[in-house]
Write an enzyme that holds these catalytic residues in place. Structure first.
Site, mmCIF file in Angstrom:
data_model
loop_
_atom_site.group_PDB
_atom_site.id
_atom_site.type_symbol
_atom_site.label_atom_id
_atom_site.label_comp_id
_atom_site.label_asym_id
_atom_site.label_seq_id
_atom_site.Cartn_x
_atom_site.Cartn_y
_atom_site.Cartn_z
ATOM 1 N N ASN A 82 -91.586 12.722 93.321
ATOM 2 C CA ASN A 82 -90.994 12.531 94.649
ATOM 3 C C ASN A 82 -91.619 11.277 95.260
ATOM 4 O O ASN A 82 -92.750 11.321 95.749
ATOM 5 C CB ASN A 82 -91.290 13.776 95.505
ATOM 6 C CG ASN A 82 -90.861 13.592 96.952
ATOM 7 O OD1 ASN A 82 -90.135 12.656 97.286
ATOM 8 N ND2 ASN A 82 -91.313 14.501 97.809
ATOM 9 N N TRP A 83 -90.877 10.188 95.216
ATOM 10 C CA TRP A 83 -91.441 8.905 95.660
ATOM 11 C C TRP A 83 -91.534 8.796 97.178
ATOM 12 O O TRP A 83 -92.140 7.861 97.690
ATOM 13 C CB TRP A 83 -90.609 7.748 95.110
ATOM 14 C CG TRP A 83 -90.660 7.622 93.620
ATOM 15 C CD1 TRP A 83 -91.484 8.284 92.754
ATOM 16 C CD2 TRP A 83 -89.858 6.750 92.798
ATOM 17 N NE1 TRP A 83 -91.243 7.891 91.463
ATOM 18 C CE2 TRP A 83 -90.248 6.965 91.462
ATOM 19 C CE3 TRP A 83 -88.837 5.833 93.071
ATOM 20 C CZ2 TRP A 83 -89.656 6.260 90.400
ATOM 21 C CZ3 TRP A 83 -88.251 5.152 92.018
ATOM 22 C CH2 TRP A 83 -88.654 5.359 90.699
ATOM 23 N N LYS A 84 -90.887 9.720 97.874
ATOM 24 C CA LYS A 84 -90.870 9.675 99.351
ATOM 25 C C LYS A 84 -90.384 8.301 99.816
ATOM 26 O O LYS A 84 -89.559 7.693 99.145
ATOM 27 C CB LYS A 84 -92.244 10.060 99.914
ATOM 28 C CG LYS A 84 -92.735 11.390 99.319
ATOM 29 C CD LYS A 84 -93.893 12.007 100.039
ATOM 30 C CE LYS A 84 -94.251 13.325 99.368
ATOM 31 N NZ LYS A 84 -95.330 14.037 100.052
ATOM 32 N N HIS A 132 -87.747 20.032 101.560
ATOM 33 C CA HIS A 132 -89.132 19.564 101.466
ATOM 34 C C HIS A 132 -89.824 19.800 102.818
ATOM 35 O O HIS A 132 -89.193 19.665 103.870
ATOM 36 C CB HIS A 132 -89.173 18.078 101.089
ATOM 37 C CG HIS A 132 -90.567 17.621 100.784
ATOM 38 N ND1 HIS A 132 -91.451 17.285 101.776
ATOM 39 C CD2 HIS A 132 -91.229 17.473 99.605
ATOM 40 C CE1 HIS A 132 -92.615 16.951 101.209
ATOM 41 N NE2 HIS A 132 -92.497 17.055 99.896
ATOM 42 N N GLU A 171 -91.700 18.041 104.556
ATOM 43 C CA GLU A 171 -91.598 16.922 105.508
ATOM 44 C C GLU A 171 -90.238 16.931 106.215
ATOM 45 O O GLU A 171 -90.133 16.564 107.388
ATOM 46 C CB GLU A 171 -91.869 15.593 104.772
ATOM 47 C CG GLU A 171 -93.363 15.433 104.486
ATOM 48 C CD GLU A 171 -93.695 14.656 103.235
ATOM 49 O OE1 GLU A 171 -92.863 13.854 102.761
ATOM 50 O OE2 GLU A 171 -94.818 14.856 102.711
ATOM 51 N N GLU A 173 -94.759 24.453 97.433
ATOM 52 C CA GLU A 173 -95.617 23.388 97.924
ATOM 53 C C GLU A 173 -96.332 23.842 99.196
ATOM 54 O O GLU A 173 -95.757 23.761 100.291
ATOM 55 C CB GLU A 173 -94.791 22.143 98.233
ATOM 56 C CG GLU A 173 -94.044 21.589 97.049
ATOM 57 C CD GLU A 173 -93.761 20.095 97.210
ATOM 58 O OE1 GLU A 173 -94.225 19.322 96.380
ATOM 59 O OE2 GLU A 173 -93.095 19.722 98.186
ATOM 60 N N GLY A 211 -100.306 15.708 100.081
ATOM 61 C CA GLY A 211 -100.843 14.418 100.507
ATOM 62 C C GLY A 211 -102.231 14.499 101.116
ATOM 63 O O GLY A 211 -102.710 13.559 101.733
ATOM 64 N N SER A 254 -100.756 17.523 96.039
ATOM 65 C CA SER A 254 -101.930 16.832 95.489
ATOM 66 C C SER A 254 -102.156 17.111 94.003
ATOM 67 O O SER A 254 -103.292 17.195 93.542
ATOM 68 C CB SER A 254 -103.185 17.149 96.298
ATOM 69 O OG SER A 254 -103.027 16.684 97.636
ATOM 70 N N GLY A 297 -96.031 13.879 94.427
ATOM 71 C CA GLY A 297 -95.822 12.815 95.411
ATOM 72 C C GLY A 297 -96.632 11.586 95.029
ATOM 73 O O GLY A 297 -96.259 10.809 94.155
HETATM 74 P P1 PGA Z 1 -98.370 14.924 97.007
HETATM 75 O O1 PGA Z 1 -96.895 15.317 97.493
HETATM 76 O O2 PGA Z 1 -98.383 15.074 95.515
HETATM 77 O O3 PGA Z 1 -98.572 13.528 97.450
HETATM 78 O O4 PGA Z 1 -99.301 15.894 97.657
HETATM 79 C C1 PGA Z 1 -96.180 16.347 96.886
HETATM 80 C C2 PGA Z 1 -94.847 16.506 97.577
HETATM 81 O O5 PGA Z 1 -94.784 16.365 98.797
HETATM 82 O O6 PGA Z 1 -93.816 16.755 96.919
#
Ligand code: PGA
Length: 250
Positions: free
Chosen positions: A9-11, A95, A97, A167, A173, A212, A233
């Site tokens: 997931n490149w966000k 997600h 976010e 998640e 993150g 993470s 991420g």
């Molecule tokens: P992260 O994000 O690996 O940077 O913690 C995971 C995600 O939000 O899918």
């Protein structure tokens, strides 16, 4: 046997140039980790570039969101049929976010899940609790509520063509990963919830862990019975690290 899926997931990261480099690295290193399915999730605007670079390879792609609507006056939104034009295999829905920063409710996430299925794209449904919820001991009820919204709208059979990602919000993150045991407990709970409705579907459904995840903790996480891959991420923005996570799942 559930084939593991390692999804990046490149966000909201990257540029045409950096994405070309990243995809080149992933393509070059994909063959030795072929036991694991790889997929990447770029920002919408790079979908054409990603399709062009990945067509004919074993790496799948998709987007981080889609509209619950089919078409029309919805400024700034992207419909499932448009994702089909770029041959997306998957789309991430719900997600954390999107849920926390953009106010997506369980109901809206369920409708996005349905919209993806309607156009034949496999949704990756994200669920997970906040730190506050974990501390209050309500992790299971939160995850159950998020899952139930989709199960009630689409039925358990929908998960024949869908993926779940657990998640924990406090692990995203933050560098703070759930322990393999903490993650396994919730994964087993999710599978049990599916099994209450259909045990065959439950046994088949891939449940990814996200939060993470990196090469250094992937081996232990991916060794757990109900962890069928990762939604990655930060660590998916470097080909070497992303591939090392995939290797941990082989
Ligand atoms: P992260 O994000 O690996 O940077 O913690 C995971 C995600 O939000 O899918």
């Amino acid at each position: 046997m559930r084939r593991k899926l390692v999804a990046g997931n490149w966000k909201m990261n990257g540029s045409s140039e950096s994405i070309r480099g990243l995809l080149q690295g992933i393509k070059e290193g994909a063959a030795p980790v072929a036991a694991v399915e790889l997929a990447v999730f770029p920002p919408f605007v790079y979908l054409g570039l990603v399709e062009q670079q990945l067509s004919g390879t074993t790496v799948a792609w998709g987007t981080q969101n889609l509209s619950e609507q089919v078409s029309g006056a919805f400024t700034g939104e992207v419909a499932g049929s448009m994702l089909n034009d770029f041959h997306c295999a998957y789309v991430i829905v719900g997600h954390s976010e999107r849920r926390t920063l953009y106010g997506e409710t369980d109901d809206l996430v369920a409708r996005k899940f349905a919209a993806a299925r309607k156009v034949g794209i496999k949704p990756i449904l994200c669920v997970g609790e906040t730190l506050e919820e974990r501390d209050q001991g309500v992790t299971e009820s939160v995850v159950e509520r998020q899952l139930k919204a989709v199960l009630d709208l689409e039925g358990v059979e929908a998960f024949n063509d869908a993926v779940i990602a657990y998640e924990p919000v406090w692990a995203i993150g933050t560098g703070r990963t759930a322990t393999p045991q903490q993650a396994q407990e919730v994964h087993a709970f999710i599978r049990a919830k599916l099994a209450e409705r259909n045990s065959t579907v439950a046994a088949k459904t891939r449940i990814l862990y996200g939060g993470s995840m990196k090469a250094a903790n992937a081996v232990e996480l991916l060794a757990m019975a109900d962890i069928d891959g990762g939604l990655i991420g930060g660590a998916s923005l470097e080909a070497k690290e992303f591939l090392a996570i995939a290797r941990a799942g082989c």
